[in-house]
Write a protein that holds these residues in place. Structure first.
Motif, PDB file in Angstrom:
ATOM      1  N   PRO A  21       0.775  -1.242   0.000  1.00 15.61           N
ATOM      2  CA  PRO A  21       0.000   0.000   0.000  1.00 15.61           C
ATOM      3  C   PRO A  21       0.803   1.288   0.000  1.00 15.61           C
ATOM      4  N   HIS A  22       2.116   1.204   0.236  1.00 11.44           N
ATOM      5  CA  HIS A  22       2.923   2.417   0.369  1.00 11.44           C
ATOM      6  C   HIS A  22       3.815   2.582  -0.859  1.00 11.44           C
ATOM      7  N   ALA A  23       3.827   3.792  -1.423  1.00  7.79           N
ATOM      8  CA  ALA A  23       4.499   4.025  -2.700  1.00  7.79           C
ATOM      9  C   ALA A  23       5.378   5.261  -2.639  1.00  7.79           C
ATOM     10  N   SER A  24       6.454   5.238  -3.434  1.00  5.78           N
ATOM     11  CA  SER A  24       7.340   6.390  -3.569  1.00  5.78           C
ATOM     12  C   SER A  24       7.964   6.363  -4.954  1.00  5.78           C
ATOM     13  N   SER A  25       8.052   7.527  -5.608  1.00 10.50           N
ATOM     14  CA  SER A  25       8.611   7.624  -6.959  1.00 10.50           C
ATOM     15  C   SER A  25       9.783   8.579  -6.987  1.00 10.50           C
ATOM     16  N   GLY A  26      10.741   8.300  -7.890  1.00  8.54           N
ATOM     17  CA  GLY A  26      11.911   9.148  -8.046  1.00  8.54           C
ATOM     18  C   GLY A  26      11.721  10.200  -9.122  1.00  8.54           C
ATOM     19  N   ILE A  27      12.814  10.877  -9.474  1.00  6.65           N
ATOM     20  CA  ILE A  27      12.820  11.934 -10.488  1.00  6.65           C
ATOM     21  C   ILE A  27      12.980  11.301 -11.862  1.00  6.65           C
ATOM     22  N   ILE A  42       6.509   3.970   4.749  1.00  3.68           N
ATOM     23  CA  ILE A  42       7.774   4.643   4.453  1.00  3.68           C
ATOM     24  C   ILE A  42       7.972   5.750   5.478  1.00  3.68           C
ATOM     25  N   GLN A  43       9.005   5.598   6.306  1.00  5.99           N
ATOM     26  CA  GLN A  43       9.253   6.560   7.380  1.00  5.99           C
ATOM     27  C   GLN A  43       9.827   7.868   6.835  1.00  5.99           C
ATOM     28  N   ARG A  44      10.815   7.733   5.937  1.00  4.72           N
ATOM     29  CA  ARG A  44      11.432   8.908   5.311  1.00  4.72           C
ATOM     30  C   ARG A  44      11.833   8.533   3.892  1.00  4.72           C
ATOM     31  N   GLN A  45      11.955   9.536   3.057  1.00  4.57           N
ATOM     32  CA  GLN A  45      12.393   9.290   1.685  1.00  4.57           C
ATOM     33  C   GLN A  45      13.152  10.502   1.169  1.00  4.57           C
ATOM     34  N   GLN A  46      14.036  10.282   0.197  1.00  5.14           N
ATOM     35  CA  GLN A  46      14.727  11.401  -0.426  1.00  5.14           C
ATOM     36  C   GLN A  46      15.199  11.011  -1.814  1.00  5.14           C
ATOM     37  N   ASN A  47      15.276  12.018  -2.672  1.00  6.75           N
ATOM     38  CA  ASN A  47      15.788  11.816  -4.021  1.00  6.75           C
ATOM     39  C   ASN A  47      17.298  12.000  -4.026  1.00  6.75           C
ATOM     40  N   ILE A  89      14.580   5.231   0.592  1.00  7.00           N
ATOM     41  CA  ILE A  89      13.497   5.185   1.567  1.00  7.00           C
ATOM     42  C   ILE A  89      13.987   4.491   2.832  1.00  7.00           C
ATOM     43  N   ILE A  90      13.315   4.775   3.935  1.00  4.71           N
ATOM     44  CA  ILE A  90      13.583   4.093   5.201  1.00  4.71           C
ATOM     45  C   ILE A  90      12.275   3.498   5.700  1.00  4.71           C
ATOM     46  N   THR A  98      17.240   0.812   5.439  1.00  5.15           N
ATOM     47  CA  THR A  98      17.353   1.836   4.403  1.00  5.15           C
ATOM     48  C   THR A  98      17.522   1.145   3.057  1.00  5.15           C
ATOM     49  N   LEU A  99      16.689   1.528   2.099  1.00  5.50           N
ATOM     50  CA  LEU A  99      16.751   0.943   0.756  1.00  5.50           C
ATOM     51  C   LEU A  99      16.950   2.047  -0.271  1.00  5.50           C
TER      52      LEU A  99
END
Length: 353
Positions: free
Chosen positions: A70-76, A92-97, A137-138, A147-148
């Motif tokens: 259910p949790h998603a994150s996309s890059g640039i 996802i606790q934290r994310q960064q590009n 992401i964390i 951390t991935l």
């Protein structure tokens, strides 16, 4: 002990079909069903994807799954609109590009000098950042912070810069031998810059914030870090070795069994573990994740830190594909536009935390 199952897959140009294009919509639905069937069969906790298109393509794939991610994150995205992404079972606790090259790395040449606009201060023939941004992401897995990172390096399928009328021709065919070798080198420069950018971020993660990372103080023995990606290079390539970190302790070597001070900064490529039998025997066929001009290549990789990969805690890893036989790809990507599957096999690894 908790486990974490990670799946890394280049799903090859997952773009939504144009509105009103029924043939394209039918092909897209077939592709979506093929991808979802493989993912549901594997049931990963974390799915690291490459070549995700814009406008909801990731959410469409997410909705097609029976597996709960259910949790998603996309890059640039790059100029074509493709990007890396994560789907996760865990929040996802934290994310960064991750995109600009590190401070000490100068811009690299990406195109012929003719593409530099003399009217601007910037040199448009150079690149100072990853073409497709990396993503970090964390997550928390039963109290363990993991951390991935996910990245998709510059392809070896060369795209030649074109501009009418002064630089005509096909984007996928060189105008002459000089142009061929130049653009082959530019692609290598870009992959190298991208590898350095990811390794710089890995050093920061494993150093615990030290401005001058000391091998004796690396945190890899305690910190769970996983890097997934389509690196467009095989395990022994220089770019892949940059990601690995200190050499001499690969899985299957005496150095791996004994360990040394570099273990705190190393990432172990799981390639030597792929498709081993339940008895730990190597497979008869060398694993690969893409077939290029008829030859198998292992260009998709999962790396992990010492906390997750050590003699007392070896993950299980294998490849899986959407079709019985991976198609063989050539120098022209458009040849695959009508194929409702991926030209890559996925890499899947289960870690004990």
């Amino acid at each position: 002990m908790s486990t974490l199952k990670v799946m890394c897959w280049n799903v090859e140009n997952l773009f939504l079909p144009p509105p009103g294009d029924e043939p394209a919509a039918e092909l897209f639905q077939r592709k979506l069903a093929n991808l979802a069937a493989v993912i549901d069969q594997q049931q990963p906790d974390v799915l690291a994807l490459q070549e995700i298109g814009p406008d909801g393509a990731l959410q469409t794939l997410q909705g097609a799954l029976s597996t709960s991610l259910p949790h998603a994150s996309s890059g640039i995205a790059d100029g074509r609109g493709i990007r890396v992404a994560f789907l996760c079972r865990y929040a996802i606790q934290r994310q960064q590009n991750i995109q600009p090259y590190p401070a000490l790395i100068k811009a690299v040449q990406a195109r012929d000098p003719v593409f530099d606009d003399a009217e601007t201060e910037e040199d448009e023939s150079l690149s100072q950042a990853m073409g497709r941004g990396g993503l970090e992401i964390i997550i928390d897995v039963d109290g363990v912070e993991v951390t991935l990172l996910n990245a998709h390096f510059k392809s070896k399928l060369i795209s030649y810069a074109r501009r009418s009328p002064d630089v005509p021709g096909s984007r996928f065919q060189p105008r002459d031998e000089d142009e061929r070798y130049r653009y082959g080198a530019y692609a290598l420069y870009l992959r190298t810059g991208e590898a350095m950018t990811i390794r710089d971020r890995l050093n920061a993660l494993l150093s615990g914030g030290s401005s001058e990372p000391n091998p004796r103080e690396g945190l890899g023995r305690e910190k769970a870090v996983v890097f997934c990606g389509d690196l467009n290079d095989e395990p022994q390539a220089a770019t892949t070795q940059i990601i690995q970190g200190p050499s001499g302790s690969e899985i299957g070597t005496a150095g791996f069994r004994s360990g040394d001070q570099g273990d705190g900064y190393r990432l172990w490529n799981l390639a030597p573990l792929l498709n081993r039998t339940s008895d730990g025997e190597a497979p008869l066929e060398v694993p690969f994740t893409r077939r290029f001009k008829g030859r198998g290549e292992l260009i998709d990789h999962i790396f992990a830190s010492h906390r997750l990969v050590n003699p007392a805690n070896l993950p299980v890893a294998h490849t899986v594909q959407a079709t019985a036989d991976l198609p063989s790809v050539g120098d022209t990507p458009a040849e695959r536009n009508q194929d409702p599957a991926s030209d890559h096999a996925a890499v899947v690894a289960t870690f004990a935390l």
